[in-house]
Design an enzyme around this catalytic site. Structure first.
Site, PDB file in Angstrom:
ATOM      1  N   GLY A  85       0.814  -1.213   0.000  1.00  0.00           N
ATOM      2  CA  GLY A  85       0.000   0.000   0.000  1.00  0.00           C
ATOM      3  C   GLY A  85       0.840   1.252   0.000  1.00  0.00           C
ATOM      4  N   THR A  86       2.076   1.134   0.485  1.00  0.00           N
ATOM      5  CA  THR A  86       2.943   2.310   0.556  1.00  0.00           C
ATOM      6  C   THR A  86       3.262   2.785  -0.860  1.00  0.00           C
ATOM      7  OG1 THR A  86       3.951   1.196   2.434  1.00  0.00           O
ATOM      8  CG2 THR A  86       5.020   3.195   1.677  1.00  0.00           C
ATOM      9  N   SER A 110      -1.160  -0.753  -5.397  1.00  0.00           N
ATOM     10  CA  SER A 110      -2.193   0.193  -5.817  1.00  0.00           C
ATOM     11  C   SER A 110      -2.042   1.468  -5.007  1.00  0.00           C
ATOM     12  CB  SER A 110      -3.583  -0.406  -5.577  1.00  0.00           C
ATOM     13  OG  SER A 110      -4.576   0.567  -5.838  1.00  0.00           O
ATOM     14  N   ALA A 111      -2.277   2.609  -5.664  1.00  0.00           N
ATOM     15  CA  ALA A 111      -2.247   3.877  -4.935  1.00  0.00           C
ATOM     16  C   ALA A 111      -3.539   4.063  -4.145  1.00  0.00           C
ATOM     17  CB  ALA A 111      -2.058   5.039  -5.901  1.00  0.00           C
ATOM     18  N   ASN A 112      -4.556   3.248  -4.449  1.00  0.00           N
ATOM     19  CA  ASN A 112      -5.827   3.372  -3.725  1.00  0.00           C
ATOM     20  C   ASN A 112      -6.540   2.015  -3.733  1.00  0.00           C
ATOM     21  OD1 ASN A 112      -8.428   3.994  -2.771  1.00  0.00           O
ATOM     22  ND2 ASN A 112      -8.142   6.125  -3.393  1.00  0.00           N
ATOM     23  N   HIS A 145      -9.217  17.151  -0.219  1.00  0.00           N
ATOM     24  CA  HIS A 145      -8.660  16.285   0.818  1.00  0.00           C
ATOM     25  C   HIS A 145      -8.340  17.128   2.057  1.00  0.00           C
ATOM     26  CE1 HIS A 145      -7.933  13.241  -2.346  1.00  0.00           C
ATOM     27  NE2 HIS A 145      -7.919  12.388  -1.341  1.00  0.00           N
ATOM     28  N   LYS A 149      -2.667  16.385   4.019  1.00  0.00           N
ATOM     29  CA  LYS A 149      -2.168  15.693   2.818  1.00  0.00           C
ATOM     30  C   LYS A 149      -1.016  16.488   2.211  1.00  0.00           C
ATOM     31  CE  LYS A 149      -3.793  13.500  -1.449  1.00  0.00           C
ATOM     32  NZ  LYS A 149      -2.998  12.294  -1.224  1.00  0.00           N
ATOM     33  N   GLY A 155      -3.203  11.125  -6.138  1.00  0.00           N
ATOM     34  CA  GLY A 155      -2.930  10.056  -7.109  1.00  0.00           C
ATOM     35  C   GLY A 155      -4.228   9.559  -7.724  1.00  0.00           C
TER      36      GLY A 155
HETATM   37  N1  LIG Z   1      -2.535   2.531  -1.266  1.00  0.00           N
HETATM   38  C1  LIG Z   1      -3.495   2.928  -0.443  1.00  0.00           C
HETATM   39  O1  LIG Z   1      -4.698   2.692  -0.684  1.00  0.00           O
HETATM   40  C2  LIG Z   1      -3.124   3.649   0.824  1.00  0.00           C
HETATM   41  C3  LIG Z   1      -4.102   4.031   1.735  1.00  0.00           C
HETATM   42  C4  LIG Z   1      -3.714   4.636   2.923  1.00  0.00           C
HETATM   43  C5  LIG Z   1      -2.363   4.868   3.182  1.00  0.00           C
HETATM   44  N2  LIG Z   1      -1.431   4.516   2.263  1.00  0.00           N
HETATM   45  C6  LIG Z   1      -0.002   4.686   2.518  1.00  0.00           C
HETATM   46  O2  LIG Z   1       0.373   3.696   3.467  1.00  0.00           O
HETATM   47  C7  LIG Z   1       1.412   4.184   4.308  1.00  0.00           C
HETATM   48  C8  LIG Z   1       1.031   4.036   5.773  1.00  0.00           C
HETATM   49  O3  LIG Z   1      -0.100   4.848   6.056  1.00  0.00           O
HETATM   50  P1  LIG Z   1      -0.619   5.027   7.564  1.00  0.00           P
HETATM   51  O4  LIG Z   1      -1.731   5.987   7.490  1.00  0.00           O
HETATM   52  O5  LIG Z   1      -0.807   3.715   8.224  1.00  0.00           O
HETATM   53  O6  LIG Z   1       0.656   5.758   8.203  1.00  0.00           O
HETATM   54  P2  LIG Z   1       1.090   5.725   9.722  1.00  0.00           P
HETATM   55  O7  LIG Z   1       2.131   6.780   9.860  1.00  0.00           O
HETATM   56  O8  LIG Z   1      -0.090   5.772  10.648  1.00  0.00           O
HETATM   57  O9  LIG Z   1       1.757   4.275   9.909  1.00  0.00           O
HETATM   58  C9  LIG Z   1       2.935   3.887   9.271  1.00  0.00           C
HETATM   59  C10 LIG Z   1       3.640   2.905  10.213  1.00  0.00           C
HETATM   60  O10 LIG Z   1       4.753   2.340   9.523  1.00  0.00           O
HETATM   61  C11 LIG Z   1       5.815   2.258  10.447  1.00  0.00           C
HETATM   62  N3  LIG Z   1       7.059   2.138   9.704  1.00  0.00           N
HETATM   63  C12 LIG Z   1       7.831   3.104   9.164  1.00  0.00           C
HETATM   64  N4  LIG Z   1       8.905   2.564   8.573  1.00  0.00           N
HETATM   65  C13 LIG Z   1       8.798   1.224   8.739  1.00  0.00           C
HETATM   66  C14 LIG Z   1       9.601   0.125   8.343  1.00  0.00           C
HETATM   67  N5  LIG Z   1      10.744   0.292   7.706  1.00  0.00           N
HETATM   68  N6  LIG Z   1       9.191  -1.123   8.665  1.00  0.00           N
HETATM   69  C15 LIG Z   1       8.037  -1.322   9.337  1.00  0.00           C
HETATM   70  N7  LIG Z   1       7.237  -0.302   9.750  1.00  0.00           N
HETATM   71  C16 LIG Z   1       7.622   0.941   9.449  1.00  0.00           C
HETATM   72  C17 LIG Z   1       5.700   3.506  11.290  1.00  0.00           C
HETATM   73  O11 LIG Z   1       6.383   3.365  12.527  1.00  0.00           O
HETATM   74  C18 LIG Z   1       4.181   3.592  11.477  1.00  0.00           C
HETATM   75  O12 LIG Z   1       3.741   2.891  12.627  1.00  0.00           O
HETATM   76  C19 LIG Z   1       1.662   5.618   3.862  1.00  0.00           C
HETATM   77  O13 LIG Z   1       2.738   5.633   2.946  1.00  0.00           O
HETATM   78  C20 LIG Z   1       0.363   6.006   3.152  1.00  0.00           C
HETATM   79  O14 LIG Z   1       0.556   6.996   2.166  1.00  0.00           O
HETATM   80  C21 LIG Z   1      -1.788   3.904   1.096  1.00  0.00           C
END
Ligand SMILES: NC(=O)c1ccc[n+]([C@@H]2O[C@H](COP(=O)([O-])OP(=O)(O)OC[C@H]3O[C@@H](n4cnc5c(N)ncnc54)[C@H](O)[C@@H]3O)[C@@H](O)[C@H]2O)c1
Length: 259
Positions: A85-86, A110-112, A145, A149, A155
């Protein structure tokens, strides 16, 4: 299914809830700092060891753009289906693809992951193709948003714009800045607003002299994202149409194409 979660922040916790609702077991949670994770480490080798020992059958990665690539590289080597998801690592997609194919594993990104947004993508693609047959309709997009953000446009907004341009060949150039002149007919405007706590709203307008058709997706919370990522994990872990284990790089398009 037994699942491992890498990144146990906001999304990690929502994924754990969504996975349990769909009957899966979380056997491993890895984070660099979360005190409630089963493994706290910033060493990818330790992470992989924890994932392997947990008996996980698939891994979902939602951590941080700065660590996504190192995590993906390490996790692909486990051969387990991996849902990422990242965002922020797609520049390295080609080298990751080579690695995925070499290790015979499967990765989905996926970005979403929202089921609703992915349905909305399809609706917008169909609508754009239909509207292209009626040259008196113009089109534009708008997204809003929350004010935390970091990026703009979203995206999701860019993907919607891509689909509109694909369906309406008269629109050839995307403009995401404010206009200080009249738009050219082949320009597609995507406008962004950042305000308060809005989880994410995307609108596509088709406009003629007589009327406006407005298509809007409004996210209420992140539950749809977590549910979609869990469904993507189920799809990636299931055999393909020939009964074979899936190998390669996939996106949510593949999930929806198979429905
Ligand atoms: N693709 C999608 O649909 C979607 C949706 C929501 C969020 N995201 C992305 O997902 C990511 C996480 O979002 P979130 O809201 O949970 O953020 P968040 O900050 O609440 O959580 C991220 C977690 O990852 C941990 N982390 C950082 N580096 C790490 C590593 N190397 N190994 C393991 N854990 C690590 C952090 O300590 C934190 O607890 C972001 O990049 C966000 O943009 C993607």
């Amino acid at each position: 299914m037994r699942l491992a979660l890498v990144g146990f922040g906001k999304m990690g916790h929502m994924l754990a809830e969504a996975a349990k609702i769909r009957g899966h077991e979380i056997v491993c949670t890895v984070d660099i700092q979360a005190s409630d994770a089963t493994c706290v480490t910033n060493d990818p080798a330790v992470m992989v060891d924890a994932v392997r020992k947990s008996g996980a059958e698939a891994v979902i990665e939602f951590s941080h753009p700065s660590s996504a690539l190192a995590n993906i590289n390490a996790l692909v080597a486990t051969g387990l289906p991996l849902v990422v998801g990242t965002t922020g690592w797609l520049d390295s997609l080609d080298s990751i693809r080579v690695q995925v194919e070499k290790s015979g594993s499967a990765l989905l990104h996926s970005a979403n992951y929202s089921v609703g947004v992915n349905l909305f993508y399809r609706i917008v693609s169909d609508a754009a193709r239909l509207m292209a047959e009626f040259e008196n309709y113009d089109v534009a997009l708008f997204e809003s948003h929350h004010n935390q953000k970091a990026d703009s446009p979203s995206g999701t907004g860019l993907e919607l714009a891509r689909r509109v341009m694909e369906g309406m060949p008269g629109k050839k150039r995307l403009v995401t800045d404010a206009f200080d002149r009249r738009p050219e007919p082949d320009e597609l405007h995507l406008a962004s607003v950042r305000i308060g706590s809005v989880p994410g709203t995307h609108t596509v307008w088709f406009d003629s002299a007589a009327d406006t058709i407005e298509l809007t997706h409004t996210a209420r919370n992140r539950e749809g994202l977590a549910l979609g990522a869990v469904r993507a994990t189920e799809w990636l872990s299931a055999p393909d149409s020939r009964g074979k284990r899936k190998v390669g790089v996939f996106t949510m398009n593949d999930v929806f194409d198979s429905l």
